[in-house]
Enzyme design. Sequence first.
Site, PDB file in Angstrom:
ATOM      1  CG  ASP A 168      52.867 -21.924  15.753  1.00 41.67           C
ATOM      2  OD1 ASP A 168      52.970 -21.379  14.627  1.00 41.67           O
ATOM      3  OD2 ASP A 168      52.563 -21.286  16.781  1.00 41.67           O
TER       4      ASP A 168
ATOM      5  CG  ASP B  55      54.453 -20.374  11.111  1.00 40.96           C
ATOM      6  OD1 ASP B  55      54.239 -19.284  10.549  1.00 40.96           O
ATOM      7  OD2 ASP B  55      54.295 -20.554  12.334  1.00 40.96           O
ATOM      8  CG  LEU B  56      59.663 -16.468  11.385  1.00 35.90           C
ATOM      9  CD1 LEU B  56      60.931 -17.274  11.525  1.00 35.90           C
ATOM     10  CD2 LEU B  56      59.897 -15.242  10.517  1.00 35.90           C
ATOM     11  CG  ASP B  57      56.261 -14.942  14.337  1.00 31.07           C
ATOM     12  OD1 ASP B  57      56.604 -14.848  13.141  1.00 31.07           O
ATOM     13  OD2 ASP B  57      56.380 -14.011  15.149  1.00 31.07           O
TER      14      ASP B  57
END
Length: 272
Positions: free
Chosen positions: A210, A28-30
């Site tokens: 997250d 995942d990124l953010d």
Amino acid sequence: MRPLASSPPTVSTSVPFVDVTQVAFFFDLDGTLAPLAARPDAVKLPPDTARVLQSLFERTRGALAVVSGRAIDQIDGLLAPLRLPAAGLHGAEIRHASGELLRADGHTADIERISAMAAPLQALVAQHPGLLLENKGSALALHYRGAPELAGVARDTMRALADLHAEHFSLQPGKLVFELRPRHVSKGRAITALLNDAPFAGRTPLFAGDDLTDEAGFADVNALGGITIKIGDGETCAHHRLPSPEALTAWLLTLHRTSAPSPSQPSQETDV
């Protein structure tokens, strides 16, 4: 959504050593690779993380992808000049390692429906400046990070829209955000699709995320016998946990400093 396993008793705070030549990495990124910011457009990828991704991409021969709620063009903007295989909008669009970009069935119709649903949300944001509407094309995100006291208003409004359009969209809660996303996509399905093709095929999947939006990915990777890492606090079905994006980068750096264990060497674990 699949039920979440109770934590922390079932979640290890040690992440096992992995041989990067045998693993397919999905991130995942953010909130995972990049720390969260007050606004989505303020998120930045730390330089150390960018460097370790570039190196890991080379060492895995391209078996590294970002799986995000962002559109792929936004992913590319944050990672530039690195251009990775990616799944955007929770899997509504997937770019394979070959460069082929595939969009989910009904993508054009979803964009038209999203445009229609955006109107009442724009009116709501005009009434409450602390809210932020993010139109992702085939998904809508209503952020209340700037006005946490409006969580109930954001939830009820988005739930009402999801109920009206339940055939095509589902409500996805996240960190200080509620999102309407196409019902037929998920991060887990996106990861499974990428695993069908080279260079991911035949490798053990590893997924780090997250948020609640990552739980479907955790569940599907767990079912495939892979490695799942929850970044930060909260209940999860992931098997391992790291406290922050910085801790994830630090763990990835250990993979550069350590060679794969020989048969006579025990596996190593990194405690964070």
